[in-house]
Write a protein that holds these residues in place. Structure first.
Motif, mmCIF file in Angstrom:
data_model
loop_
_atom_site.group_PDB
_atom_site.id
_atom_site.type_symbol
_atom_site.label_atom_id
_atom_site.label_comp_id
_atom_site.label_asym_id
_atom_site.label_seq_id
_atom_site.Cartn_x
_atom_site.Cartn_y
_atom_site.Cartn_z
ATOM 1 N N HIS A 42 -5.297 -2.335 8.012
ATOM 2 C CA HIS A 42 -4.611 -2.871 6.844
ATOM 3 C C HIS A 42 -4.593 -1.780 5.782
ATOM 4 O O HIS A 42 -5.620 -1.484 5.176
ATOM 5 C CB HIS A 42 -5.370 -4.113 6.370
ATOM 6 N N VAL A 43 -3.446 -1.166 5.572
ATOM 7 C CA VAL A 43 -3.390 0.020 4.716
ATOM 8 C C VAL A 43 -2.989 -0.320 3.281
ATOM 9 O O VAL A 43 -3.579 0.178 2.330
ATOM 10 C CB VAL A 43 -2.427 1.068 5.310
ATOM 11 N N LEU A 44 -1.993 -1.168 3.126
ATOM 12 C CA LEU A 44 -1.560 -1.537 1.777
ATOM 13 C C LEU A 44 -1.673 -3.044 1.617
ATOM 14 O O LEU A 44 -1.312 -3.800 2.530
ATOM 15 C CB LEU A 44 -0.112 -1.101 1.528
ATOM 16 N N THR A 96 0.460 -2.985 7.544
ATOM 17 C CA THR A 96 -0.604 -2.894 8.536
ATOM 18 C C THR A 96 -0.126 -2.011 9.677
ATOM 19 O O THR A 96 0.962 -2.225 10.215
ATOM 20 C CB THR A 96 -0.953 -4.294 9.076
ATOM 21 N N PHE A 97 -0.915 -0.994 9.991
ATOM 22 C CA PHE A 97 -0.614 -0.187 11.177
ATOM 23 C C PHE A 97 -1.264 -0.861 12.374
ATOM 24 O O PHE A 97 -2.468 -1.095 12.370
ATOM 25 C CB PHE A 97 -1.182 1.225 11.028
ATOM 26 N N ARG A 98 -0.478 -1.160 13.375
ATOM 27 C CA ARG A 98 -1.047 -1.780 14.570
ATOM 28 C C ARG A 98 -0.989 -0.800 15.731
ATOM 29 O O ARG A 98 0.061 -0.286 16.067
ATOM 30 C CB ARG A 98 -0.242 -3.030 14.941
ATOM 31 N N GLY A 115 -5.251 8.567 -6.156
ATOM 32 C CA GLY A 115 -6.211 7.717 -5.448
ATOM 33 C C GLY A 115 -6.897 8.495 -4.357
ATOM 34 O O GLY A 115 -6.455 9.585 -4.000
ATOM 35 N N PRO A 116 -7.986 7.930 -3.833
ATOM 36 C CA PRO A 116 -8.749 8.657 -2.816
ATOM 37 C C PRO A 116 -7.927 8.908 -1.552
ATOM 38 O O PRO A 116 -6.961 8.188 -1.275
ATOM 39 C CB PRO A 116 -9.939 7.749 -2.525
ATOM 40 N N SER A 117 -8.324 9.910 -0.821
ATOM 41 C CA SER A 117 -7.612 10.259 0.408
ATOM 42 C C SER A 117 -7.634 9.095 1.389
ATOM 43 O O SER A 117 -8.651 8.436 1.557
ATOM 44 C CB SER A 117 -8.281 11.487 1.022
ATOM 45 N N GLY A 118 -6.510 8.831 1.979
ATOM 46 C CA GLY A 118 -6.432 7.767 2.968
ATOM 47 C C GLY A 118 -6.182 6.392 2.388
ATOM 48 O O GLY A 118 -6.241 5.393 3.104
ATOM 49 N N CYS A 119 -5.896 6.312 1.077
ATOM 50 C CA CYS A 119 -5.721 4.988 0.477
ATOM 51 C C CYS A 119 -4.302 4.457 0.679
ATOM 52 O O CYS A 119 -4.009 3.327 0.326
ATOM 53 C CB CYS A 119 -6.067 5.012 -1.008
ATOM 54 N N GLY A 120 -3.430 5.254 1.233
ATOM 55 C CA GLY A 120 -2.102 4.748 1.557
ATOM 56 C C GLY A 120 -1.003 5.235 0.631
ATOM 57 O O GLY A 120 0.082 4.654 0.593
ATOM 58 N N LYS A 121 -1.244 6.317 -0.085
ATOM 59 C CA LYS A 121 -0.235 6.826 -1.015
ATOM 60 C C LYS A 121 1.011 7.306 -0.273
ATOM 61 O O LYS A 121 2.140 6.951 -0.631
ATOM 62 C CB LYS A 121 -0.819 7.983 -1.844
ATOM 63 N N SER A 122 0.773 8.104 0.765
ATOM 64 C CA SER A 122 1.926 8.607 1.529
ATOM 65 C C SER A 122 2.656 7.462 2.201
ATOM 66 O O SER A 122 3.890 7.449 2.263
ATOM 67 C CB SER A 122 1.463 9.603 2.587
ATOM 68 N N THR A 123 1.887 6.505 2.703
ATOM 69 C CA THR A 123 2.495 5.346 3.351
ATOM 70 C C THR A 123 3.404 4.613 2.366
ATOM 71 O O THR A 123 4.545 4.256 2.705
ATOM 72 C CB THR A 123 1.390 4.403 3.863
ATOM 73 N N LEU A 124 2.888 4.415 1.156
ATOM 74 C CA LEU A 124 3.675 3.733 0.120
ATOM 75 C C LEU A 124 4.972 4.491 -0.165
ATOM 76 O O LEU A 124 6.050 3.901 -0.255
ATOM 77 C CB LEU A 124 2.822 3.616 -1.152
ATOM 78 N N THR A 135 -0.167 12.475 -6.211
ATOM 79 C CA THR A 135 -0.933 13.699 -6.450
ATOM 80 C C THR A 135 -2.432 13.470 -6.303
ATOM 81 O O THR A 135 -2.910 12.343 -6.314
ATOM 82 C CB THR A 135 -0.623 14.264 -7.853
ATOM 83 N N HIS A 136 -3.166 14.557 -6.140
ATOM 84 C CA HIS A 136 -4.625 14.517 -6.103
ATOM 85 C C HIS A 136 -5.199 14.993 -7.419
ATOM 86 O O HIS A 136 -6.395 14.957 -7.640
ATOM 87 C CB HIS A 136 -5.139 15.462 -5.002
ATOM 88 N N ASP A 137 -4.297 15.507 -8.259
ATOM 89 C CA ASP A 137 -4.694 16.285 -9.418
ATOM 90 C C ASP A 137 -4.526 15.432 -10.671
ATOM 91 O O ASP A 137 -3.409 15.103 -11.077
ATOM 92 C CB ASP A 137 -3.789 17.533 -9.442
ATOM 93 N N ASP A 152 5.662 13.716 -2.574
ATOM 94 C CA ASP A 152 4.351 13.508 -1.969
ATOM 95 C C ASP A 152 3.516 14.785 -2.060
ATOM 96 O O ASP A 152 3.668 15.693 -1.245
ATOM 97 C CB ASP A 152 4.514 13.093 -0.499
ATOM 98 N N GLU A 153 2.668 14.842 -3.057
ATOM 99 C CA GLU A 153 1.828 16.022 -3.291
ATOM 100 C C GLU A 153 2.611 17.324 -3.123
ATOM 101 O O GLU A 153 2.248 18.183 -2.319
ATOM 102 C CB GLU A 153 0.632 16.032 -2.341
ATOM 103 N N PRO A 154 3.697 17.452 -3.887
ATOM 104 C CA PRO A 154 4.590 18.594 -3.643
ATOM 105 C C PRO A 154 3.960 19.933 -3.984
ATOM 106 O O PRO A 154 4.361 20.948 -3.434
ATOM 107 C CB PRO A 154 5.779 18.316 -4.568
#
Ligand SMILES: Nc1ncnc2c1ncn2[C@@H]1O[C@H](COP(=O)(O)OP(=O)(O)OP(=O)(O)O)[C@@H](O)[C@H]1O
Ligand SMILES: [Mg+2]
Lengths: 257, 256
Positions: free
Chosen positions: B23-25, B14-16, B42-51, B191-193, B158-160
């Motif tokens: 609540h991100v993940l 959770t980002f506070r 997964g869709p943009s903003g779903c928390g992939k980078s955070t994970l 990835t987005h692809d 991360d989406e290299p």
């Protein structure tokens, strides 16, 4: 490696100064201007040659350069040190920066009399004045350099587990180098300016003394030689840093005009 | 020694900020076997980078368990190589110095490893080039070499290849497979692809947004090298797409 284009560019840039010199020489030899106030370029060259031969010029130049160097090393060194320190640590910034910024607003020329009162006309007051002038540009620019470091590169340093020392030498210093070098150039020219002020205020050696002394004997040619020497050495040191810049910053990918 | 290179269980994040909590993940469960290649989509903003940042130890403010080779992750380390979306090379250092980074090239061992890596990512002849002289794909290969030279157990990407054109991207995907085969590193790729995910990985993880959780895990049992136009590839693409569609639909209803 100066190509044909380089020669052409040099000739072009030298055209106006050359014409001015010729006009000056002709004006004086034809009695259009006072020989006393405007000694012709050839006679200035003669004075220059005499002073060079007698060793007078190199002696005074040596003294001046030494003063400027000592002042620059002390002031610039401290400026770099505090700039990096305050850039890296918020605590020391909060402690020191307000005071330094306050001192920075005081015009240097205004405190010269105070320095003379406190330390007399000796070397100390001169070197301190130069050091003070050299301090601020390096301080401000190295501080800025550290604060401009891309925080994304710090993330890289964390992922690669850089030690504190390597973070400083492999990330902060190279990233801040463009600003540090700029600060160095400004510091050097300020140091040189302060040297002129300090020596003209009163000295018994140095180029500034040479100028003052020549003025009281109406040796205008020597005054010109002194001024030219100040200009040439100032330009030379600036070029030196620029060479350093092009060496150290060849990695930069920026607009070159 | 466990068979899992990376073990993530019951991970919530959770980002506070001062006025709200995001609540991100939510209860993310994922394990990466040794020498396995897993992609996250997964869709943009779903928390992939955070994970990925949590797995890398770049973010340690979370609930749950994250273990590398059975040991809790408490910060970044060389065992977890991280490839950012942009190459993030040091612009003032040449290719070889970027790869060596804090190691000294005067050390013959380092020199040899760096040379091996340069060969692996096919950048011979560019050792002394500065990043400004490289194309996007070359720079990203240097970044990969910089991570690999440290012998990571897992490589987190991360989406290299997100910023690369299609042609270069295909080429980079093949290089990455080569590297993976030779180095036997475990790979976790965001990835987005969809094609990229299927072309590269053993398993494709589909994530759901708000809060981010794992929606489906699709195994890809095709032999390498994979043919992007084969029927089985198409079938998998449809499978991943439909899993993503469910995600999108739910995301929409969530918004309404
Ligand atoms: N430092 C932060 N503070 C607050 N919220 C954040 C922060 N970083 C990310 N978020 C939020 O967390 C969510 C997930 O972000 P994240 O970057 O992980 O998404 P992503 O899945 O990588 O998206 P994309 O595919 O666009 O890269 C976003 O809604 C974002 O607003
Ligand atoms: Mg992302």
């Amino acid at each position: 490696m100066i190509g044909k284009a380089g020669v052409k560019r040099f000739l072009l840039s030298a055209l106006i100064p050359f014409l001015v010199l010729v006009a000056w020489q002709l004006a004086v030899t034809n009695g259009l201007a006072s020989r006393q106030m405007f000694p012709p370029p050839t006679s200035i060259l003669g004075d220059f040659y005499d002073m060079l031969k007698s060793g007078e010029l190199t002696h005074h130049l040596g003294i001046s350069v030494l003063r400027a160097m000592v002042g620059f090393l002390i002031g610039g060194g401290l400026g770099l040190l505090f700039g990096l320190l305050n850039g890296l640590y918020r605590r020391t910034e909060e402690l020191l920066d307000p005071t330094i910024q306050m001192l920075r607003t005081v015009p240097l020329l205004a405190i010269t009399p105070l320095f003379i009162l406190w330390f007399g006309f000796g070397e100390l007051s001169k070197v301190l004045l130069i050091a003070m002038g050299a301090f601020f540009p390096l301080y401000v620019n190295s501080f800025l350099g550290v604060r401009n470091v891309d925080s994304k590169l710090f993330d890289v340093a964390r992922v690669l587990e850089f030690s504190r020392f390597h973070q400083l030498t492999k990330v902060v210093m190279p990233a801040a180098m463009p600003n540090i070098l700029l600060g160095m150039r400004l510091s050097l020219s300020t140091a040189w300016l302060c040297l002129v002020v300090a020596e003209l205020m009163g000295a018994d050696q140095g180029i500034g003394y040479l100028i003052q002394d020549a003025r009281s004997y109406m040796r205008t040619g020597v005054v010109f030689v002194g001024i030219i020497i100040f200009a040439v050495v100032g330009k030379l040191t600036d070029s030196l840093v620029r060479v350093l810049e092009s060496r150290l910053l060849q990695w930069r990918d920026s607009y070159k005009g | 020694m466990t068979a899992e290179a990376l073990e993530i269980s019951q991970l919530s994040k959770t980002f506070r900020t001062a006025d709200k909590a995001t609540h991100v993940l939510d209860n993310v469960q994922l394990s990466l076997k040794k020498q396995e290649f897993v992609s996250i989509i997964g869709p943009s903003g779903c928390g992939k980078s955070t994970l990925l940042k949590i797995a890398a130890g770049l973010d340690v403010d979370y609930e749950g368990l994250v273990q590398l080779d059975g040991i809790d992750v408490s910060g970044p380390s060389k065992e977890k190589g991280f490839i950012f979306q942009e190459h993030r090379l040091f612009p003032w250092a040449t290719v070889e110095k970027n790869i060596a980074a804090d190691l000294s090239l005067k050390n013959p061992e380092v020199r040899q490893k760096v040379d091996e890596m340069i060969e692996l990512v096919r950048l011979q002849g560019f050792e002394k080039a500065y990043p400004k002289q490289l194309s996007g794909g070359m720079a990203q290969r240097v970044a990969i070499a910089r991570a690999l030279v440290r012998n990571p157990q897992v490589l987190l990407l991360d989406e290299p290849f997100g910023a690369l054109d299609a042609f270069t991207r295909n080429h980079m995907q093949e290089s990455l497979l080569d590297i993976w085969r030779q180095n036997k590193t475990s790979m976790l790729l965001v990835t987005h692809d969809i094609d990229e995910a299927i072309f590269l990985s053993n398993r494709v993880v589909v994530m759901d947004a708000r809060p981010g959780r794992i929606k489906a895990i699709i195994p890809v049992d095709l032999p390498y090298p994979r043919n992007r136009v084969s029927a089985s590839f198409q079938q998998l693409r449809t499978q991943v797409l439909s899993a993503l569609d469910h995600v999108e639909e739910e995301g929409n209803s969530y918004e309404i």
